[in-house]
Write a protein that holds these residues in place. Structure first.
Motif, mmCIF file in Angstrom:
data_model
loop_
_atom_site.group_PDB
_atom_site.id
_atom_site.type_symbol
_atom_site.label_atom_id
_atom_site.label_comp_id
_atom_site.label_asym_id
_atom_site.label_seq_id
_atom_site.Cartn_x
_atom_site.Cartn_y
_atom_site.Cartn_z
ATOM 1 N N ILE A 103 0.828 -1.203 0.000
ATOM 2 C CA ILE A 103 0.000 0.000 0.000
ATOM 3 C C ILE A 103 0.864 1.254 0.000
ATOM 4 O O ILE A 103 0.625 2.199 -0.769
ATOM 5 N N ALA A 104 1.885 1.285 0.860
ATOM 6 C CA ALA A 104 2.756 2.461 0.941
ATOM 7 C C ALA A 104 3.481 2.697 -0.386
ATOM 8 O O ALA A 104 3.574 3.846 -0.863
ATOM 9 N N ARG A 105 3.984 1.634 -0.980
ATOM 10 C CA ARG A 105 4.677 1.766 -2.258
ATOM 11 C C ARG A 105 3.723 2.220 -3.359
ATOM 12 O O ARG A 105 4.064 3.100 -4.173
ATOM 13 N N ASN A 106 2.530 1.656 -3.385
ATOM 14 C CA ASN A 106 1.569 2.025 -4.428
ATOM 15 C C ASN A 106 1.041 3.437 -4.241
ATOM 16 O O ASN A 106 0.677 4.096 -5.230
ATOM 17 N N MET A 107 1.001 3.911 -3.006
ATOM 18 C CA MET A 107 0.601 5.302 -2.794
ATOM 19 C C MET A 107 1.640 6.251 -3.386
ATOM 20 O O MET A 107 1.303 7.231 -4.067
ATOM 21 N N LEU A 108 2.910 5.970 -3.164
ATOM 22 C CA LEU A 108 3.960 6.807 -3.752
ATOM 23 C C LEU A 108 3.895 6.779 -5.272
ATOM 24 O O LEU A 108 4.052 7.815 -5.936
ATOM 25 N N ASP A 109 3.651 5.606 -5.826
ATOM 26 C CA ASP A 109 3.532 5.496 -7.284
ATOM 27 C C ASP A 109 2.324 6.268 -7.806
ATOM 28 O O ASP A 109 2.372 6.843 -8.900
ATOM 29 N N SER A 110 1.256 6.292 -7.052
ATOM 30 C CA SER A 110 0.056 7.031 -7.453
ATOM 31 C C SER A 110 0.335 8.528 -7.496
ATOM 32 O O SER A 110 -0.056 9.224 -8.438
ATOM 33 N N LEU A 111 1.004 9.034 -6.464
ATOM 34 C CA LEU A 111 1.366 10.453 -6.460
ATOM 35 C C LEU A 111 2.283 10.780 -7.632
ATOM 36 O O LEU A 111 2.124 11.812 -8.296
ATOM 37 N N ALA A 112 3.239 9.882 -7.904
ATOM 38 C CA ALA A 112 4.158 10.106 -9.015
ATOM 39 C C ALA A 112 3.437 10.107 -10.359
ATOM 40 O O ALA A 112 3.915 10.705 -11.327
ATOM 41 N N ALA A 113 2.285 9.447 -10.428
ATOM 42 C CA ALA A 113 1.485 9.408 -11.656
ATOM 43 C C ALA A 113 0.553 10.610 -11.779
ATOM 44 O O ALA A 113 -0.248 10.671 -12.706
ATOM 45 N N GLY A 114 0.648 11.549 -10.847
ATOM 46 C CA GLY A 114 -0.181 12.751 -10.912
ATOM 47 C C GLY A 114 -1.564 12.584 -10.324
ATOM 48 O O GLY A 114 -2.437 13.430 -10.533
ATOM 49 N N THR A 115 -1.792 11.513 -9.575
ATOM 50 C CA THR A 115 -3.096 11.290 -8.946
ATOM 51 C C THR A 115 -3.211 12.139 -7.690
ATOM 52 O O THR A 115 -2.353 12.070 -6.805
ATOM 53 N N THR A 116 -4.256 12.921 -7.603
ATOM 54 C CA THR A 116 -4.489 13.742 -6.413
ATOM 55 C C THR A 116 -5.797 13.392 -5.713
ATOM 56 O O THR A 116 -6.076 13.912 -4.640
ATOM 57 N N THR A 117 -6.585 12.499 -6.317
ATOM 58 C CA THR A 117 -7.812 11.997 -5.704
ATOM 59 C C THR A 117 -7.956 10.535 -6.101
ATOM 60 O O THR A 117 -7.738 10.192 -7.265
ATOM 61 N N LEU A 118 -8.329 9.687 -5.135
ATOM 62 C CA LEU A 118 -8.521 8.291 -5.505
ATOM 63 C C LEU A 118 -9.607 7.638 -4.667
ATOM 64 O O LEU A 118 -9.968 8.106 -3.588
ATOM 65 N N ALA A 119 -10.114 6.524 -5.209
ATOM 66 C CA ALA A 119 -11.095 5.681 -4.536
ATOM 67 C C ALA A 119 -10.455 4.321 -4.365
ATOM 68 O O ALA A 119 -10.239 3.610 -5.348
ATOM 69 N N ASP A 120 -10.117 3.974 -3.129
ATOM 70 C CA ASP A 120 -9.411 2.723 -2.865
ATOM 71 C C ASP A 120 -10.321 1.738 -2.158
ATOM 72 O O ASP A 120 -10.961 2.071 -1.156
ATOM 73 N N VAL A 121 -10.378 0.516 -2.686
ATOM 74 C CA VAL A 121 -11.134 -0.569 -2.066
ATOM 75 C C VAL A 121 -10.148 -1.439 -1.302
ATOM 76 O O VAL A 121 -9.166 -1.927 -1.879
#
Length: 420
Positions: A103-121
Motif C-alpha cells: 500500500i505504501a509503495r503504491n501510494m507513492l507510485d500514485s502520487l508520481a502518476a499525478g493522482t491527487t484523488t482516488l477511490a481505494d477498495v
C-alpha cells in the motif's frame, strides 16, 4: 496569515471547464487556484517550459493493497475466473505485513502518476493509515463480502467498526480522506449486505456487470462462478439474488437512495442505461461508472458500452483497478490506452473522464477535478513532445512522456516544483 501568491508557467494549462490556455501562467494563493491567464512575458516562480498543467488525476477505482500477480501470459487475454483463483492464492501466501508495504509503495507510485484523488477498495480499512496520512484526497472503501451469513456478518462488523474508528479524524479535518463501504460484488455478497450498506449514509462502491459469468449466476444460479464459490466453500445454497440484473443491486427499492460508484460495468445492458443517469436517483443520490480500460482488455471482454453510457447522459470516469490486472496505477496511462483504442474519443472529453467526472462521482467536484479560481490547486504537470497539434489535448494523450510533478492543495508532492 495569508501566504504570498506563487506562479507556475507552462506551454499549456488545461482547466477542463474551459479551453486550453497557451503560454499560460497559473497563480496559486493559499492552496487555491487564483487565476489562469496568458503569460505575456511575465516571470514565473517556477517555469515548467514545454509541459502541460492539468487538474490532478482522479483514480476512481483501485486496490492499493494488491501487487503484481505471478503467472499468466501478457500475450493473450486471461480467463477472469482463473485470474480470481490466482489472486486469492497469492493473497493467502503473503505475510501479514506485506500488504501494508505494498500500500505504501503504491501510494507513492500514485502520487508520481499525478493522482491527487482516488477511490481505494481495501480489506477492513487496511489502507486508511497510509491514505489518510498522504497528501491526497480520497475515499477509502472497506470491503464487505460473504454469501454465507456468518462470513457476511464478520466482514460487515469489521467494516462498520472501522468507519466509526476514523470518524473523529474526518470530522476534525485532520485528513482529506473519507470512509466508505464496498459490497464486493453480487456473486460474492449477500443482498442484505447491500441493503445495510445503502442505509448507512456513506459513499458506496461495488463491482457490477464485470463478466458474463456474473450475469449467468444472477439469472440462472449456474455456471463457473458457482463452481468457483463451491470450491472455495463460499457458496450458499439458500442464496437468492436481489434481482436478475446487475442494475437491481443499485437501483431496486431503497438502494436507489444511496450514492453508487460502479466498478467496471463491462456488460451493462442497453435497456438499463437509463438507470445510470444522475437524475435516475432519488433524494440527490449519485451514480457513476468507473471504467478500467486496461483491465477490461486484459480479460478479452466484449467492447465496453462507455460510448453509449456517455451518449445517454451517464457519468463515466476512469480507474486503474490494481497491479494484479494493470501494469501501472497511472490514470494517464489508462487514458492513453483508451485513446489508442478509440481515436474518435475527443481529448477534452477524455481529460474530463480522467479528472472532473471522477471528482463528481466522489462528491469532490466543488474542491477539485478542474482548474478554476477558488478550487484547490491539485495539479499534474506533464512533459509535452516538441510538436504542434490541432487539438492541444493530443500533446498529452498521443504521447508517452511522463508526469513531471504533482501538486496537492498548492504544494508540490512529487517532482520539481514549489513545496512551500
Amino acid at each position: 496569515m495569508s501566504e504570498d501568491p506563487v506562479t507556475l508557467a507552462a506551454r499549456y494549462v488545461f482547466p477542463v471547464e474551459g479551453d486550453p490556455v497557451e503560454d499560460a501562467l497559473l497563480t496559486i494563493h493559499d492552496g487555491l487556484v487564483a487565476s489562469i491567464e496568458p503569460r505575456v512575458g511575465r516571470d514565473a516562480d517556477f517555469d515548467y517550459g514545454n509541459a502541460a498543467i492539468t487538474p490532478g488525476f482522479v483514480n476512481a477505482h483501485t486496490h492499493l493493497e494488491l501487487s503484481h500477480l505471478d503467472g499468466g501470459s501478457p500475450d493473450q487475454p486471461e480467463d477472469q475466473v482463473d485470474w480470481l483463483k490466482r489472486v486469492i492464492s497469492q493473497r493467502m501466501k503473503r505475510s501479514p505485513e506485506e500488504p501494508r508495504k505494498v500500500i505504501a509503495r503504491n501510494m507513492l507510485d500514485s502520487l508520481a502518476a499525478g493522482t491527487t484523488t482516488l477511490a481505494d477498495v481495501t480489506t477492513a480499512g487496511m489502507s486508511w493509515g497510509v491514505v489518510a496520512g498522504a497528501p491526497i484526497r480520497a475515499v477509502v472503501f472497506s470491503e464487505i463480502i460473504g454469501l454465507k451469513r456468518m462470513r457476511g456478518v464478520e466482514t460487515d462488523h469489521e467494516a462498520w467498526e472501522w468507519v466509526s474508528s476514523v470518524r473523529e479524524a474526518v470530522e476534525s479535518g485532520a485528513t482529506a480522506a473519507r470512509p466508505g463501504i464496498s459490497p464486493h460484488a453480487p456473486y460474492s455478497t449477500a443482498g442484505w449486505l447491500y441493503h445495510k450498506a445503502a442505509a448507512g449514509r456513506v459513499p458506496l462502491t461495488t463491482h457490477l456487470a464485470e463478466m458474463p459469468e456474473e450475469l449467468e449466476l444472477l439469472s440462472k444460479r449456474t455456471g463457473r462462478l458457482r463452481e468457483f464459490l463451491g470450491d472455495l466453500g463460499a457458496w450458499d445454497d439458500s442464496w437468492e439474488p436481489i434481482g436478475e440484473k446487475p442494475a437491481d443491486y443499485i437501483r431496486k427499492g431503497e438502494l436507489r437512495k444511496a450514492d453508487w460508484l460502479i466498478a467496471h460495468a463491462n456488460y451493462w445492458a442497453e435497456e438499463d442505461l437509463w438507470q445510470l443517469r444522475p437524475e435516475a436517483g432519488t433524494e440527490g443520490s449519485r451514480v457513476a461508472v468507473a471504467y478500467c480500460p486496461r483491465t477490461h482488455a486484459r480479460f478479452g471482454h466484449a467492447p465496453h458500452p462507455y460510448r453509449l453510457m456517455l451518449e445517454r447522459g451517464a457519468v463515466v470516469c476512469l480507474g486503474t483497478d490494481s497491479l494484479a490486472s494493470a501494469d501501472t496505477l497511472s490514470v494517464l496511462d489508462e487514458a492513453r490506452f483508451l485513446r489508442g483504442r478509440d481515436e474518435s474519443l475527443g481529448g477534452a472529453l477524455l481529460l474530463a473522464m480522467s479528472t472532473l467526472f471522477g471528482a463528481w462521482a466522489l462528491r469532490s467536484e466543488r474542491a477539485t477535478g478542474s482548474l478554476r479560481p477558488g478550487k484547490s490547486a491539485d495539479l499534474a504537470v506533464i512533459s509535452l513532445p516538441d510538436r504542434s497539434e490541432a487539438d492541444p489535448h493530443d500533446l498529452i494523450f498521443r504521447s508517452d512522456l511522463p508526469v513531471l510533478s504533482a501538486y496537492f492543495q498548492g504544494l508540490c508532492v512529487h517532482g520539481p516544483g514549489i513545496s512551500g
